[in-house]
Write a protein that holds these residues in place. Structure first.
Motif, PDB file in Angstrom:
ATOM      1  N   SER A   1      -1.429 -37.968   2.016  1.00  0.00           N
ATOM      2  CA  SER A   1      -2.410 -37.284   2.866  1.00  0.00           C
ATOM      3  C   SER A   1      -2.209 -35.801   2.628  1.00  0.00           C
ATOM      4  CB  SER A   1      -2.181 -37.629   4.341  1.00  0.00           C
ATOM      5  OG  SER A   1      -3.061 -36.874   5.160  1.00  0.00           O
TER       6      SER A   1
ATOM      7  N   ALA B   1      -3.860 -31.640   2.262  1.00  0.00           N
ATOM      8  CA  ALA B   1      -4.860 -30.726   2.823  1.00  0.00           C
ATOM      9  C   ALA B   1      -6.036 -30.547   1.876  1.00  0.00           C
ATOM     10  CB  ALA B   1      -4.211 -29.377   3.119  1.00  0.00           C
ATOM     11  N   SER B   2      -5.780 -30.609   0.580  1.00  0.00           N
ATOM     12  CA  SER B   2      -6.838 -30.472  -0.425  1.00  0.00           C
ATOM     13  C   SER B   2      -6.322 -31.070  -1.725  1.00  0.00           C
ATOM     14  CB  SER B   2      -7.195 -29.001  -0.640  1.00  0.00           C
ATOM     15  OG  SER B   2      -6.169 -28.332  -1.351  1.00  0.00           O
TER      16      SER B   2
ATOM     17  N   ARG C   1      -8.140 -34.058   6.250  1.00  0.00           N
ATOM     18  CA  ARG C   1      -7.159 -34.261   5.187  1.00  0.00           C
ATOM     19  C   ARG C   1      -7.639 -35.321   4.192  1.00  0.00           C
ATOM     20  NH1 ARG C   1      -2.495 -31.659   5.920  1.00  0.00           N
ATOM     21  NH2 ARG C   1      -1.301 -33.022   4.502  1.00  0.00           N
TER      22      ARG C   1
ATOM     23  N   ARG D   1      -7.088 -38.383   1.611  1.00  0.00           N
ATOM     24  CA  ARG D   1      -6.207 -39.498   1.234  1.00  0.00           C
ATOM     25  C   ARG D   1      -6.369 -39.736  -0.262  1.00  0.00           C
ATOM     26  NH1 ARG D   1      -4.118 -43.469   4.372  1.00  0.00           N
ATOM     27  NH2 ARG D   1      -4.849 -45.068   2.929  1.00  0.00           N
TER      28      ARG D   1
END
Length: 261
Positions: A181, A183-184, A252, A254
């Motif tokens: 997971s 942030a980018s 977030r 995946r």
């Protein structure tokens, strides 16, 4: 085709190889010469194919000694030449040992032993490592040298022999999958999670030119990864972006990755 047109789609660090590859293509198309290259990585193979496709009178054949070979030799030839029966000059270096510790050796140990003898990386194809040793695909012209000089791998005494491709003991590459997971899809963010290192420790080697994404040099930590990208960081390892599974309510991402072991 102008030099500007040739270089516009490639990274500046790739200029030397682009020059060589374009010369091979021109010689095949205009001088009717046939060239057998050493082993190319997938990025180099892509560059060669791209250049050959821009010249209607040249063709390229790739073969790495096994069906899913990563590193392959190429034949660059005039478009009219039949390439089906051309010898690619690939043999197996069978590395074995009576020492039980050989089961502990990995890809890097064998590659390091070969390079330590002064062998250039482009003379070596894929390495198939098992508990009993390694089948290294090599250019046939270095076979005799290795028979006389390769005595150890990672301080373990080894025996080597040269065998035909038909004897290949193929080993499938293993991937350890994990779902992250993040942030980018920034290169530094994903890589720091995969290798379990701080962002700071990941950024330095990227900026130092030790990272390749799908075999293309990338020095920008903010580079956006995509599905299918292969990331290699010298000294850390390799992983592949298998699937971007979606974005959570909190924003977030995946992502499923496979780390090479």
């Amino acid at each position: 085709m102008s030099h500007k047109e040739i270089y516009e789609h490639f990274h500046p660090d790739e200029k030397a190889f682009v020059d060589r590859a374009w010369e091979w293509v021109e010689r095949a198309a205009e001088r009717h010469e046939t060239k057998r290259t050493d082993f190319l990585d997938p990025r180099q193979a892509h560059i060669l194919f791209t250049l050959a496709n821009r010249h209607p009178d040249a063709q390229v054949l790739l073969n790495g000694g096994s069906e899913k070979a990563e590193r392959q030799r190429a034949i660059v030839a005039p478009d009219y030449k039949v390439l089906d029966d051309i010898d690619m000059g690939i043999v197996i270096l069978d590395i074995s040992s009576d020492d039980r510790r050989i089961s502990e050796l990995d890809h890097g140990d064998y590659l390091g032993a070969l390079l330590g003898l002064g062998i250039k990386r482009d003379k070596i194809g894929d390495l198939h490592v098992s508990e009993s040793g390694c089948h290294a695909l090599i250019a046939e012209d270095i076979g005799n040298f290795l028979l006389g000089h390769m005595k150890q791998a990672h301080r373990i005494d080894v025996n080597v022999s040269v065998r035909p491709l038909a004897d290949l003991r193929e080993v499938k590459v293993e991937l350890v999958e994990q779902v992250l997971s993040v942030a980018s899809m920034r290169l530094d963010g994903v890589a720091s999670d995969v290798f379990r290192l701080s962002r700071t420790k990941i950024v330095a080697p990227i900026k130092a030119g030790r990272c390749r994404v799908s075999w293309k040099p990338v020095e920008d930590p903010s580079f956006q990864l995509r599905e299918g990208d292969m990331v290699s960081m010298k000294g850390f390892g390799r992983f592949k972006v298998l699937e971007v599974e979606g974005v959570s309510k909190s924003g977030r991402v995946r992502v499923r990755v496979g780390k090479f072991v």
